[in-house]
Enzyme design. Structure first.
Site, PDB file in Angstrom:
ATOM      1  N   ASN A   9       4.040 -12.752   1.108  1.00  0.00           N
ATOM      2  CA  ASN A   9       3.884 -11.412   1.743  1.00  0.00           C
ATOM      3  C   ASN A   9       5.333 -12.146   2.728  1.00  0.00           C
ATOM      4  OD1 ASN A   9       4.024  -9.625   3.773  1.00  0.00           O
ATOM      5  ND2 ASN A   9       2.100 -10.977   5.004  1.00  0.00           N
ATOM      6  N   TRP A  10       5.992 -11.317   2.521  1.00  0.00           N
ATOM      7  CA  TRP A  10       7.586 -11.466   2.928  1.00  0.00           C
ATOM      8  C   TRP A  10       7.624 -11.144   4.666  1.00  0.00           C
ATOM      9  CZ3 TRP A  10      11.725 -10.597  -1.369  1.00  0.00           C
ATOM     10  CH2 TRP A  10      11.662 -10.658  -2.447  1.00  0.00           C
ATOM     11  N   LYS A  11       6.567 -10.066   4.806  1.00  0.00           N
ATOM     12  CA  LYS A  11       6.724  -9.391   6.495  1.00  0.00           C
ATOM     13  C   LYS A  11       7.801  -8.525   6.232  1.00  0.00           C
ATOM     14  CE  LYS A  11       3.372 -12.813   7.488  1.00  0.00           C
ATOM     15  NZ  LYS A  11       2.934 -13.494   8.899  1.00  0.00           N
ATOM     16  N   HIS A  95      -3.667  -6.641   7.222  1.00  0.00           N
ATOM     17  CA  HIS A  95      -3.242  -7.735   7.723  1.00  0.00           C
ATOM     18  C   HIS A  95      -3.670  -7.742   8.838  1.00  0.00           C
ATOM     19  CE1 HIS A  95      -0.514 -10.764   8.830  1.00  0.00           C
ATOM     20  NE2 HIS A  95      -0.229 -11.192   7.607  1.00  0.00           N
ATOM     21  N   GLU A  97      -1.469  -8.845  11.211  1.00  0.00           N
ATOM     22  CA  GLU A  97      -0.860  -8.728  12.245  1.00  0.00           C
ATOM     23  C   GLU A  97      -0.715  -7.082  12.036  1.00  0.00           C
ATOM     24  OE1 GLU A  97       2.348 -10.877  10.188  1.00  0.00           O
ATOM     25  OE2 GLU A  97       1.602 -12.422  11.200  1.00  0.00           O
ATOM     26  N   GLU A 167      -7.132 -15.379   6.190  1.00  0.00           N
ATOM     27  CA  GLU A 167      -6.415 -15.654   7.131  1.00  0.00           C
ATOM     28  C   GLU A 167      -6.840 -15.918   8.539  1.00  0.00           C
ATOM     29  OE1 GLU A 167      -2.571 -14.560   4.619  1.00  0.00           O
ATOM     30  OE2 GLU A 167      -2.668 -13.522   6.548  1.00  0.00           O
ATOM     31  N   GLY A 173       1.448 -18.587  10.390  1.00  0.00           N
ATOM     32  CA  GLY A 173       3.268 -18.493  11.367  1.00  0.00           C
ATOM     33  C   GLY A 173       2.897 -20.032  12.932  1.00  0.00           C
ATOM     34  N   SER A 213      -0.529 -20.667   7.019  1.00  0.00           N
ATOM     35  CA  SER A 213       0.540 -22.548   7.064  1.00  0.00           C
ATOM     36  C   SER A 213       0.856 -22.381   5.725  1.00  0.00           C
ATOM     37  CB  SER A 213       0.355 -22.653   7.891  1.00  0.00           C
ATOM     38  OG  SER A 213       0.920 -22.048   9.352  1.00  0.00           O
ATOM     39  N   GLY A 234       3.261 -16.961   3.616  1.00  0.00           N
ATOM     40  CA  GLY A 234       3.793 -15.939   4.650  1.00  0.00           C
ATOM     41  C   GLY A 234       5.903 -16.493   4.849  1.00  0.00           C
ATOM     42  N   GLY A 235       5.748 -17.342   5.846  1.00  0.00           N
ATOM     43  CA  GLY A 235       6.951 -18.128   5.316  1.00  0.00           C
ATOM     44  C   GLY A 235       7.425 -18.728   4.802  1.00  0.00           C
TER      45      GLY A 235
HETATM   46  P1  13P Z   1       2.107 -18.202   7.276  1.00  0.00           P
HETATM   47  O1  13P Z   1       2.059 -18.377   5.799  1.00  0.00           O
HETATM   48  O2  13P Z   1       4.011 -18.148   7.614  1.00  0.00           O
HETATM   49  O3  13P Z   1       1.416 -18.494   7.901  1.00  0.00           O
HETATM   50  O4  13P Z   1       1.559 -16.996   6.919  1.00  0.00           O
HETATM   51  C1  13P Z   1       0.111 -16.371   7.360  1.00  0.00           C
HETATM   52  C2  13P Z   1       0.832 -14.964   6.428  1.00  0.00           C
HETATM   53  O5  13P Z   1       0.357 -14.175   7.110  1.00  0.00           O
HETATM   54  C3  13P Z   1       0.525 -14.304   4.947  1.00  0.00           C
HETATM   55  O6  13P Z   1       0.022 -12.643   5.276  1.00  0.00           O
END
Ligand code: 13P
Length: 251
Positions: A9-11, A95, A97, A167, A173, A213, A234-235
């Protein structure tokens, strides 16, 4: 046997050139991977050019959101059929967020899930509790409420096509990863909910990813748990080496 799904997920990251470069790098690095499913979910604007880069490869394409209505006066939104039109197979919905920053309710997520399924997309539906909710002992209640709200009215046949991503919000994050035992406990709970609502046969095929994470160093231990069927990353999905490290750790 459920195939693992490792999705990035590149956000709201990357620019056009860096997005295409990342996709190209992954395509080359992952060309021999056949044991697990891989997907990347770039920002909407870059889905199409990134899709052109990975077309015909073993890397699936997804979007990070979509709207439930059909074409019409919905300024700023994207119809699910627009996502399939540019090659998407997946769409991330609900998600944390979007639930917590954009205020999306489970009712809205549910409308989107049903629209995504009707358009032939695989929804990756996220659920997860806040730290305060975990600390006050309502983790299962929160995940049950989000599950039931998000999948209301979804048939058993359609449920089989869905992916769930657990999640925990406190692990996103933050570098604070859930222990494999903490994650497994919730995954088992969610699979039990699917079995209760849809029967064991459906529960046995639905993939439940863990997100929060995930890195090369913790992926194997997490994904070796019986009910953890992949990762939503994510990251660590923003660099070829970091994302490939996760894929290679769990192959
Ligand atoms: P991180 O891997 O950056 O913690 O993000 C997880 C996430 O929200 C994937 O959708």
């Amino acid at each position: 046997m459920r195939r693992l799904l490792i999705a990035g997920n590149w956000k709201m990251n990357m620019k056009l050139e860096s997005a295409k470069e990342l996709a190209q790098g992954l395509k080359e690095a992952a060309k021999d991977v056949s044991e697990v499913d891989i997907a990347i979910c770039p920002p909407s604007l870059y889905v199409e050019p990134v899709g052109q880069v990975v077309a015909g490869s073993n890397i699936g394409l997804g979007a990070q959101n979509g709207y439930f209505e059909k074409a019409g006066a919905f300024t700023g939104e994207l119809e699910m059929a627009m996502l399939t039109d540019v090659g998407c197979q997946y769409v991330i919905l609900g998600h944390s967020e979007r639930r917590h920053i954009m205020g999306e309710s489970s009712e809205l997520v549910n409308q989107k899930v049903r629209a995504a399924l009707a358009a032939g997309l695989t929804p990756i539906v996220c659920v997860g509790e806040l730290l305060s909710e975990r600390e006050s002992g309502v983790t299962n209640d929160v995940n049950r409420r989000q599950f039931d709200g998000s999948f209301s009215g979804v048939s058993a046949e359609d449920m089989k096509k869905c992916v769930i991503a657990y999640e925990p919000v406190w692990a996103i994050g933050t570098g604070k990863v859930a222990t494999p035992e903490q994650a497994q406990e919730v995954h088992e709970f969610l699979r039990g909910l699917i079995a209760d609502r849809y029967g064991q046969e459906v529960a046995d095929v639905v993939r439940i990813q863990y997100g929060g994470s995930v890195k090369a160093g913790n992926a194997k231990e997490l994904l070796s748990k019986p009910d953890i069927d992949g990762a939503l990353v994510g990251g660590a999905s923003l660099k070829v080496d970091a994302f490939m490290g996760i894929i290679n750790a769990v192959r």
